[in-house]
Design an enzyme around this catalytic site. Structure first.
Site, PDB file in Angstrom:
ATOM      1  N   SER A   1       0.819  -1.218   0.000  1.00 50.54           N
ATOM      2  CA  SER A   1       0.000   0.000   0.000  1.00 50.54           C
ATOM      3  C   SER A   1       0.850   1.264   0.000  1.00 50.54           C
ATOM      4  O   SER A   1       0.325   2.371   0.098  1.00 50.54           O
ATOM      5  CB  SER A   1      -0.909   0.012   1.227  1.00 50.54           C
ATOM      6  OG  SER A   1      -0.115  -0.040   2.405  1.00 50.54           O
TER       7      SER A   1
ATOM      8  N   ASN B   1      -1.862  -1.229  13.915  1.00 51.34           N
ATOM      9  CA  ASN B   1      -3.299  -0.932  13.960  1.00 51.34           C
ATOM     10  C   ASN B   1      -3.602   0.374  14.687  1.00 51.34           C
ATOM     11  O   ASN B   1      -4.386   1.191  14.217  1.00 51.34           O
ATOM     12  CB  ASN B   1      -4.059  -2.096  14.602  1.00 51.34           C
ATOM     13  CG  ASN B   1      -3.915  -3.372  13.793  1.00 51.34           C
ATOM     14  OD1 ASN B   1      -3.349  -3.348  12.697  1.00 51.34           O
ATOM     15  ND2 ASN B   1      -4.404  -4.490  14.319  1.00 51.34           N
TER      16      ASN B   1
ATOM     17  N   THR C   1     -37.611  30.024  -8.892  1.00 53.13           N
ATOM     18  CA  THR C   1     -37.994  28.718  -8.356  1.00 53.13           C
ATOM     19  C   THR C   1     -38.389  27.869  -9.565  1.00 53.13           C
ATOM     20  O   THR C   1     -38.912  28.416 -10.539  1.00 53.13           O
ATOM     21  CB  THR C   1     -39.184  28.785  -7.373  1.00 53.13           C
ATOM     22  OG1 THR C   1     -40.356  29.173  -8.094  1.00 53.13           O
ATOM     23  CG2 THR C   1     -38.940  29.775  -6.242  1.00 53.13           C
ATOM     24  N   HIS C   2     -38.116  26.597  -9.522  1.00 49.31           N
ATOM     25  CA  HIS C   2     -38.374  25.703 -10.667  1.00 49.31           C
ATOM     26  C   HIS C   2     -37.678  26.207 -11.929  1.00 49.31           C
ATOM     27  O   HIS C   2     -38.147  25.950 -13.037  1.00 49.31           O
ATOM     28  CB  HIS C   2     -39.866  25.544 -10.941  1.00 49.31           C
ATOM     29  CG  HIS C   2     -40.679  25.221  -9.723  1.00 49.31           C
ATOM     30  ND1 HIS C   2     -40.966  23.931  -9.336  1.00 49.31           N
ATOM     31  CD2 HIS C   2     -41.228  26.030  -8.792  1.00 49.31           C
ATOM     32  CE1 HIS C   2     -41.679  23.962  -8.211  1.00 49.31           C
ATOM     33  NE2 HIS C   2     -41.838  25.229  -7.853  1.00 49.31           N
TER      34      HIS C   2
ATOM     35  N   SER D   1     -13.185  25.859 -28.895  1.00 42.47           N
ATOM     36  CA  SER D   1     -13.472  24.584 -29.539  1.00 42.47           C
ATOM     37  C   SER D   1     -12.489  24.396 -30.674  1.00 42.47           C
ATOM     38  O   SER D   1     -12.104  25.354 -31.336  1.00 42.47           O
ATOM     39  CB  SER D   1     -14.907  24.602 -30.069  1.00 42.47           C
ATOM     40  OG  SER D   1     -15.036  23.683 -31.133  1.00 42.47           O
TER      41      SER D   1
ATOM     42  N   LYS E   1     -16.827  29.448 -30.216  1.00 42.13           N
ATOM     43  CA  LYS E   1     -17.151  28.896 -28.896  1.00 42.13           C
ATOM     44  C   LYS E   1     -16.252  29.407 -27.775  1.00 42.13           C
ATOM     45  O   LYS E   1     -15.066  29.617 -27.939  1.00 42.13           O
ATOM     46  CB  LYS E   1     -17.040  27.362 -28.939  1.00 42.13           C
ATOM     47  CG  LYS E   1     -18.140  26.675 -29.699  1.00 42.13           C
ATOM     48  CD  LYS E   1     -19.518  26.851 -29.076  1.00 42.13           C
ATOM     49  CE  LYS E   1     -19.711  25.960 -27.869  1.00 42.13           C
ATOM     50  NZ  LYS E   1     -19.844  24.555 -28.197  1.00 42.13           N
TER      51      LYS E   1
ATOM     52  N   ASN F   1     -16.191  28.010 -24.005  1.00 43.33           N
ATOM     53  CA  ASN F   1     -16.852  27.001 -23.170  1.00 43.33           C
ATOM     54  C   ASN F   1     -16.460  27.113 -21.696  1.00 43.33           C
ATOM     55  O   ASN F   1     -15.297  27.341 -21.387  1.00 43.33           O
ATOM     56  CB  ASN F   1     -16.503  25.602 -23.670  1.00 43.33           C
ATOM     57  CG  ASN F   1     -17.067  25.343 -25.052  1.00 43.33           C
ATOM     58  OD1 ASN F   1     -18.142  25.849 -25.399  1.00 43.33           O
ATOM     59  ND2 ASN F   1     -16.339  24.580 -25.857  1.00 43.33           N
TER      60      ASN F   1
ATOM     61  N   GLU G   1     -17.677  23.181 -15.617  1.00 43.70           N
ATOM     62  CA  GLU G   1     -18.174  21.834 -15.953  1.00 43.70           C
ATOM     63  C   GLU G   1     -17.378  20.746 -15.240  1.00 43.70           C
ATOM     64  O   GLU G   1     -17.943  19.759 -14.768  1.00 43.70           O
ATOM     65  CB  GLU G   1     -18.120  21.616 -17.468  1.00 43.70           C
ATOM     66  CG  GLU G   1     -19.144  22.438 -18.215  1.00 43.70           C
ATOM     67  CD  GLU G   1     -18.912  22.383 -19.714  1.00 43.70           C
ATOM     68  OE1 GLU G   1     -19.772  21.856 -20.419  1.00 43.70           O
ATOM     69  OE2 GLU G   1     -17.855  22.856 -20.173  1.00 43.70           O
TER      70      GLU G   1
ATOM     71  N   TYR H   1      -9.448  -4.521  14.007  1.00 46.33           N
ATOM     72  CA  TYR H   1      -8.854  -4.155  12.724  1.00 46.33           C
ATOM     73  C   TYR H   1      -9.011  -5.284  11.709  1.00 46.33           C
ATOM     74  O   TYR H   1      -8.841  -6.461  12.033  1.00 46.33           O
ATOM     75  CB  TYR H   1      -7.357  -3.839  12.903  1.00 46.33           C
ATOM     76  CG  TYR H   1      -6.685  -3.517  11.585  1.00 46.33           C
ATOM     77  CD1 TYR H   1      -6.715  -2.232  11.059  1.00 46.33           C
ATOM     78  CD2 TYR H   1      -6.051  -4.514  10.837  1.00 46.33           C
ATOM     79  CE1 TYR H   1      -6.133  -1.941   9.838  1.00 46.33           C
ATOM     80  CE2 TYR H   1      -5.467  -4.235   9.618  1.00 46.33           C
ATOM     81  CZ  TYR H   1      -5.507  -2.945   9.124  1.00 46.33           C
ATOM     82  OH  TYR H   1      -4.941  -2.655   7.911  1.00 46.33           O
TER      83      TYR H   1
ATOM     84  N   GLN I   1      -7.383  -0.810   5.041  1.00 49.98           N
ATOM     85  CA  GLN I   1      -6.349  -0.177   4.222  1.00 49.98           C
ATOM     86  C   GLN I   1      -6.974   0.570   3.046  1.00 49.98           C
ATOM     87  O   GLN I   1      -6.398   1.531   2.529  1.00 49.98           O
ATOM     88  CB  GLN I   1      -5.412  -1.286   3.729  1.00 49.98           C
ATOM     89  CG  GLN I   1      -4.401  -0.899   2.724  1.00 49.98           C
ATOM     90  CD  GLN I   1      -3.351  -2.000   2.584  1.00 49.98           C
ATOM     91  OE1 GLN I   1      -2.720  -2.392   3.558  1.00 49.98           O
ATOM     92  NE2 GLN I   1      -3.187  -2.514   1.389  1.00 49.98           N
TER      93      GLN I   1
ATOM     94  N   LYS J   1      -7.823   4.737   2.521  1.00 47.94           N
ATOM     95  CA  LYS J   1      -6.976   5.866   2.135  1.00 47.94           C
ATOM     96  C   LYS J   1      -7.244   6.424   0.746  1.00 47.94           C
ATOM     97  O   LYS J   1      -7.366   7.661   0.602  1.00 47.94           O
ATOM     98  CB  LYS J   1      -5.507   5.500   2.305  1.00 47.94           C
ATOM     99  CG  LYS J   1      -5.131   5.440   3.761  1.00 47.94           C
ATOM    100  CD  LYS J   1      -3.840   4.727   4.016  1.00 47.94           C
ATOM    101  CE  LYS J   1      -3.847   4.140   5.390  1.00 47.94           C
ATOM    102  NZ  LYS J   1      -4.724   2.931   5.523  1.00 47.94           N
TER     103      LYS J   1
END
Ligand code: ARG
Length: 464
Positions: free
Chosen positions: A25, A112, A157-158, A279, A285, A287, A292, A319, A324, A327
């Protein structure tokens, strides 16, 4: 892989090469190097204080660990994958260098309680670091809100234009969300700040370890109460990941609005060239890739939380090596959320608001329909009836291809006799926003006070 018979006398065979590669690891847990060294120094000093190590042994261990710490910081420490993980790498290198004293360091300790201690120290630092990045983004939003106090726009709203509001009020909504995100990180920090060290492998140790001492030396509030729990649970990491997943979800909502607002359809903002891309095919473009990708990272960060929860689910107490796997998701989520916070702060500070476009959005969409209803209520009409009248007036305006201010007083009076000339000023967005003058609402003075309060709160936070 050349494996050592690190497990001592019981073993006659080396670890299978494939199994060794499977279990190793160190590529991931080497990030714990600095906290591992800290934990070991505290342990060594305590062992000396209780008479298990001589002073010269302690001094050799501490000096050796400090040297390793410096090499880790400089990136010059050599990790040997045959030594499986960061703990064994640090300890074996130490013993190679200082001789027998190094071999006494692990007295009364297991990997441990060691790894649980390391992860708590690391997670504590991560909480603090991410929380300060959250604050930095919140401050950037506050600064922009302060500049845009007079910029009006609809509240939605919506995703439909709903009521007249101001841009700064919208930006401050994100500041509130971030404030809670920060709070969750500090809650997590407070709860995780207990020391597993001295729990041994699972059931403590026969040495009279001074757990209060190591806890204090490492900045923990106290030793953990139960050695099985201390070594066998990772709920503190689940909490951290949950806090990060919520934070990232908020960032994703902000990113989504930045994407929407920078479309031709909205045109509410223009992002800086430095935060957009072109682009390869379409020359026109521009972007919003940064926003995003922030939005896109959310799947990954939420996935990190799910990965840990599923790893924990079904583990018997004590343990288990499955732990392990805590992480990769934790390191990944902290890194990703940190990057998103950092880059969004820059995007927020650099983007331009198209004030005219926002203001014009108030002129269509009947955002002042609530004002019509409220106006009638002030004349004594019950709200439900007033609401119905305002609805009919909206329908009339649609039919006549105009907006509410475009309706003649006759039309207003056909729908309800309580209307008089006073209705027209009520419909002006500037006035409508000003009249929303209660706690939490967008009247200018309310929002100005909210900005000042937020800046004050964030900049004067206690950093502990
Ligand atoms: N690398 C291990 C981990 O991350 C350290 C603890 C190993 N303990 C053990 N009993 N094999 O969890």
């Amino acid at each position: 892989m050349a494996t050592e018979k690190a497990w001592g006398g019981r073993f006659t065979e080396d670890l299978d090469e494939v199994a060794g590669r499977f279990l190793v690891s160190v590529e991931v847990d080497k990030h714990l190097g600095a906290v591992d060294v800290r934990g070991s120094i505290a342990h060594a000093e305590m062992l000396c204080a209780i008479g298990v190590l001589r002073e010269d042994e302690r001094d050799a261990i501490v000096a050796g660990l400090q040297k390793i710490g410096a090499e880790l910081a400089a990136g010059t420490f050599h990790f040997d994958p045959a030594r499986e993980d960061v703990h064994m790498n640090v300890e074996a290198t130490l013993t190679e260098r200082i001789g027998p004293a190094g071999a006494r360091l692990h007295t009364g300790r297991s990997r441990n309680d060691q790894v649980a201690t390391d992860m708590r120290l690391w997670a504590r630092g991560a909480c603090e670091q991410v929380a300060s990045l959250v604050d930095a983004l919140a401050l950037a939003l506050c600064r922009r809100a302060d500049e845009e106090l007079d910029t009006l726009m609809p509240a939605y709203t919506h995703l439909q234009r709903a009521q007249p509001s101001r841009l700064s009020h919208h930006l401050l909504a994100y500041v509130e969300m971030l404030d809670r995100d920060r709070g969750r990180l500090w809650d997590c920090r407070a709860r995780l700040n207990e020391s597993p060290l001295g729990s041994g492998a699972v059931a403590g140790t026969t040495f009279a370890l001074d757990r209060e001492r190591t806890a204090k030396a490492l900045g923990f509030d106290r030793p953990m109460r139960n050695s099985i729990d201390a070594t066998g649970d990772r709920d503190f990491l689940a909490e951290l990941l949950a806090a990060l997943a919520i934070t990232q979800t908020h960032l994703s909502r902000l990113a989504e609005e930045l994407v929407l607002w920078s479309t031709q359809e909205y045109g509410f903002i223009e992002m800086a060239d430095a935060h957009t891309t072109g682009s390869s095919m379409m020359p026109q473009k521009k972007n919003p890739d940064v926003a995003e990708v922030v939005r896109g990272k959310t799947g990954r960060v939420v996935g990190d939380l799910v990965a840990l929860l599923v790893t924990l689910k079904g583990l018997p107490l004590g343990y288990n090596r499955d732990l392990q796997e805590d992480k990769p998701p934790v390191f990944d989520a902290v890194h990703q959320v940190s990057m998103c916070l950092e880059v969004l702060e820059r995007v927020v500070l650099a983007m331009r608001f198209q004030r005219e476009k926002m203001r014009r959005a108030l002129d269509a969409g009947f955002v002042n329909a609530t004002e019509v209803a409220d106006y009638l209520v002030e004349k004594g009409v019950p709200f439900r009836e007033a609401h119905a009248v305002a609805g009919r007036l909206v329908a009339r305006a649609i039919e006549l291809r105009t907006d509410l201010p475009g309706l003649s007083l006759d039309v207003f009076r056909e729908e309800h006799p309580a209307f008089d000339d006073g209705i027209y000023p009520v419909l002006e967005p500037e006035r409508a926003v000003e009249r929303r003058n209660i706690v939490g609402a967008p009247a200018r003075a309310r929002v100005k006070a909210a900005v000042d309060d937020a800046i004050d709160r964030i900049s004067n936070r206690k950093k502990t």
